[in-house]
Write a protein that holds these residues in place. Structure first.
Motif, mmCIF file in Angstrom:
data_model
loop_
_atom_site.group_PDB
_atom_site.id
_atom_site.type_symbol
_atom_site.label_atom_id
_atom_site.label_comp_id
_atom_site.label_asym_id
_atom_site.label_seq_id
_atom_site.Cartn_x
_atom_site.Cartn_y
_atom_site.Cartn_z
ATOM 1 N N LEU A 1 0.833 -1.201 0.000
ATOM 2 C CA LEU A 1 0.000 0.000 0.000
ATOM 3 C C LEU A 1 0.868 1.252 0.000
ATOM 4 N N GLY A 2 0.316 2.332 -0.542
ATOM 5 C CA GLY A 2 0.990 3.624 -0.468
ATOM 6 C C GLY A 2 2.386 3.582 -1.059
ATOM 7 N N SER B 1 -1.911 6.070 -1.395
ATOM 8 C CA SER B 1 -1.645 6.954 -0.263
ATOM 9 C C SER B 1 -0.189 7.416 -0.343
ATOM 10 N N VAL B 2 0.021 8.734 -0.424
ATOM 11 C CA VAL B 2 1.399 9.236 -0.583
ATOM 12 C C VAL B 2 1.806 10.166 0.559
ATOM 13 N N GLY C 1 -3.674 8.140 9.847
ATOM 14 C CA GLY C 1 -4.123 9.361 9.192
ATOM 15 C C GLY C 1 -3.976 9.330 7.687
ATOM 16 N N ALA C 2 -4.278 8.180 7.072
ATOM 17 C CA ALA C 2 -4.196 8.078 5.608
ATOM 18 C C ALA C 2 -5.332 8.869 4.953
ATOM 19 N N VAL D 1 -8.167 -0.330 3.137
ATOM 20 C CA VAL D 1 -7.787 -1.607 3.761
ATOM 21 C C VAL D 1 -7.898 -1.502 5.280
ATOM 22 N N GLN D 2 -7.522 -0.344 5.848
ATOM 23 C CA GLN D 2 -7.658 -0.151 7.302
ATOM 24 C C GLN D 2 -9.119 -0.201 7.734
#
Ligand code: MN
Length: 248
Positions: free
Chosen positions: A98-99, A177-178, A206-207, A216-217
């Motif tokens: 992810l991210g 997510s960056v 804090g995405a 996903v969280q």
């Protein structure tokens, strides 16, 4: 439809067997994967040594193991299957991708190599909290739903799919997510007291709400369409306009 399956956890991972089983409904399946774990190998290829391909059937499925990276496996898998493959599936990785972790991912690199070859690539990953394997029987119908959806949209050339922990609540389109990077170096000591260093990851909080990590969280299956073009087109246009001013 010809479906090539690879991963970065190695050909003997339970994740690749689950993905191959889910894919059999959609076409002819062949597995070509690294002979050992290549997690975080990114998109490297083996250009300074030869590669070998050895047959390693998984159940009733055709499978080969390669002494190389996921990108190597896709290159070889396509070449040895008459350069005639439609889609490459990579995973299911034991661990999320992810991210910004996408940059290191060998799982995603397998799918990216397919896109580089003009084919379609889809990567699958799932978190393994405390090293516990997911229940692949629960995940398989979700993988099939995702495949049904994504294969039906030919414009999608490269997609990064992440499954959540436990039974998914739904499927969501997301962006990468960056905001944060989770890679971290920690120092330890070897038995002789010498310093050693490990790369590890720190939890990200804090995405961004529309992001892969957030989905996903929150128990959702995340699907992120990706592109190979890394150009920052906004900055390129800005740089060009500045240059025009300078040389006016
Ligand atoms: Mn892996």
């Amino acid at each position: 439809m010809r479906i090539l399956i690879t991963n970065d956890d190695g050909v003997y991972s339970p994740g690749i067997a689950a993905l191959a089983q889910a894919a059999t409904e959609f076409g002819e399946v062949r597995i070509v994967a690294p002979d050992v774990e290549m997690s975080s190998a990114g998109h490297s290829i083996s250009s300074s040594r030869p590669l070998t391909v050895k047959k390693t059937p998984i159940g009733s499925m055709d499978a080969w193991r390669v002494n190389g990276t996921p990108a190597d496996c896709v290159g070889l898998g396509v070449f040895t299957w008459d350069n005639n493959v439609d889609v490459v599936l990579s995973g299911i990785n034991l661990g999320p991708n992810l991210g910004n972790a996408m940059w290191h991912s060998g799982t995603l690199a397998g799918a990216k190599q397919a896109a580089l070859l003009g084919l379609r690539g889809i990567a699958f990953s799932v978190p393994t909290p405390e090293g516990k394997h997911p229940d692949f029987e629960v995940l398989k119908p979700w993988v099939k739903s995702v495949l049904d959806l994504l294969i039906g949209i030919p414009e999608l050339r490269l997609v990064n799919v992440n499954l959540p922990v436990g039974r998914p609540k739904g499927i969501r389109w997301t962006c990468q997510s960056v905001r944060h990077y989770d890679g971290k170096v920690v120092q330890a000591k070897d038995p002789a007291g010498r310093a050693i260093y490990w790369y590890t990851v720190v939890p990200i909080e804090g995405a961004e709400e529309q992001s892969d990590l957030y989905a996903v969280q929150h128990g959702m299956v995340s699907m992120t369409p990706l592109r190979l073009d890394l150009t920052d087109h906004e900055q390129l246009a800005r740089a060009k306009s500045l240059e025009q001013i300078r040389f006016a």
